[in-house]
Design an enzyme around this catalytic site. Sequence first.
Site, mmCIF file in Angstrom:
data_model
loop_
_atom_site.group_PDB
_atom_site.id
_atom_site.type_symbol
_atom_site.label_atom_id
_atom_site.label_comp_id
_atom_site.label_asym_id
_atom_site.label_seq_id
_atom_site.Cartn_x
_atom_site.Cartn_y
_atom_site.Cartn_z
ATOM 1 N N ASN A 10 0.867 -1.174 0.000
ATOM 2 C CA ASN A 10 0.000 0.000 0.000
ATOM 3 C C ASN A 10 0.905 1.225 0.000
ATOM 4 O O ASN A 10 1.490 1.571 1.018
ATOM 5 C CB ASN A 10 -0.884 -0.039 1.257
ATOM 6 N N LYS A 12 0.159 4.266 -0.286
ATOM 7 C CA LYS A 12 -0.481 5.453 0.297
ATOM 8 C C LYS A 12 -0.238 6.679 -0.607
ATOM 9 O O LYS A 12 -0.162 6.535 -1.816
ATOM 10 C CB LYS A 12 0.032 5.668 1.724
ATOM 11 N N HIS A 96 -9.582 1.319 4.744
ATOM 12 C CA HIS A 96 -8.318 1.527 5.470
ATOM 13 C C HIS A 96 -8.558 2.479 6.647
ATOM 14 O O HIS A 96 -9.368 3.408 6.546
ATOM 15 C CB HIS A 96 -7.259 2.096 4.517
ATOM 16 N N GLU A 98 -6.949 4.884 7.704
ATOM 17 C CA GLU A 98 -6.742 6.303 7.397
ATOM 18 C C GLU A 98 -7.975 6.879 6.703
ATOM 19 O O GLU A 98 -8.330 8.042 6.926
ATOM 20 C CB GLU A 98 -5.460 6.464 6.551
ATOM 21 N N GLU A 168 -5.405 -4.666 10.642
ATOM 22 C CA GLU A 168 -4.392 -3.637 10.850
ATOM 23 C C GLU A 168 -4.672 -2.887 12.147
ATOM 24 O O GLU A 168 -5.457 -1.931 12.162
ATOM 25 C CB GLU A 168 -4.400 -2.646 9.685
ATOM 26 N N GLY A 174 2.476 2.440 10.754
ATOM 27 C CA GLY A 174 3.436 3.526 10.568
ATOM 28 C C GLY A 174 4.130 3.962 11.847
ATOM 29 O O GLY A 174 4.808 4.987 11.875
ATOM 30 N N SER A 214 3.394 -1.914 10.354
ATOM 31 C CA SER A 214 4.845 -1.992 10.565
ATOM 32 C C SER A 214 5.419 -3.383 10.302
ATOM 33 O O SER A 214 6.317 -3.829 11.007
ATOM 34 C CB SER A 214 5.215 -1.495 11.971
#
Length: 251
Positions: A10, A12, A96, A98, A168, A174, A214
């Site tokens: 991904n 991003k 996702h 985000e 996730e 991250g 991560s």
Amino acid sequence: MARKIFIAGNWKMNTNLEEARALSQSIVDVLGNTTDVDIAVCPPYTNLSAVNDIIKGSAIKLGAQDVYWEESGAFTGKVSCDMLKSAGVTYVIIGHSEQRTYFGETDETVNKKVKAALSSGLLPIICVGETLEERKSGKMDSVIDRQVKGAFEGLSSDDALKCTIAYEPIWAIGTGETATPQQANDVHKFIRNIISQIFSEEIAQAIRIQYGGSMKPDNAKALLEQSDVDGGLIGGAALKASSFAGIVNPA
Ligand code: PGA
């Protein structure tokens, strides 16, 4: 039932056109002939077509990071399933964290996107995961239960089988902090159990559940060795061919 490992990158909001071409070319150079693991890269919309030109004919598949459920029309800023298909896309990341945190994604919009994707022949990668606060306060199970049931609401068993789930944990995305292999596997088993309740044990055993947050070359092997971890959704480490390959290779 043996589930084939699936590693997706991904990207991003990273890579301009030139960078996306260079990155996808180097991924094809190292991983282009890999067939014992399913591999996908998910660049930003603007780079889909260019990346497709480079990965076409290799084992690497193309994914998008989001989609809108309407077919066409006055929806400024949105991209439809048909547009993605015509750019060569196979997979689409939906829900996702985000998107959920910054752009108002809900379980309902996730479900609409999943249905639209499936009906146009795209394969959804559905993301679920809890915040640290939810984990600490004992709400993790109910949050994940709600997200999974919301995403799969109204789907047939055949459609469910076309989906991948990405677990996730938001606190691991991250941040450099990874769920331990045991923590990941426990949640994956929990998710599989929800799928079994909604559909059947057979579907639950067949559906792939990726871990994301991560994942890096040095922790990938231990995570991928877990019985219920069937791959990874990779952010930061997917932006270099060497680290992406360092995750695919142990798989
Ligand atoms: P990360 O991102 O690997 O950089 O933690 C994973 C993701 O958000 O998909």
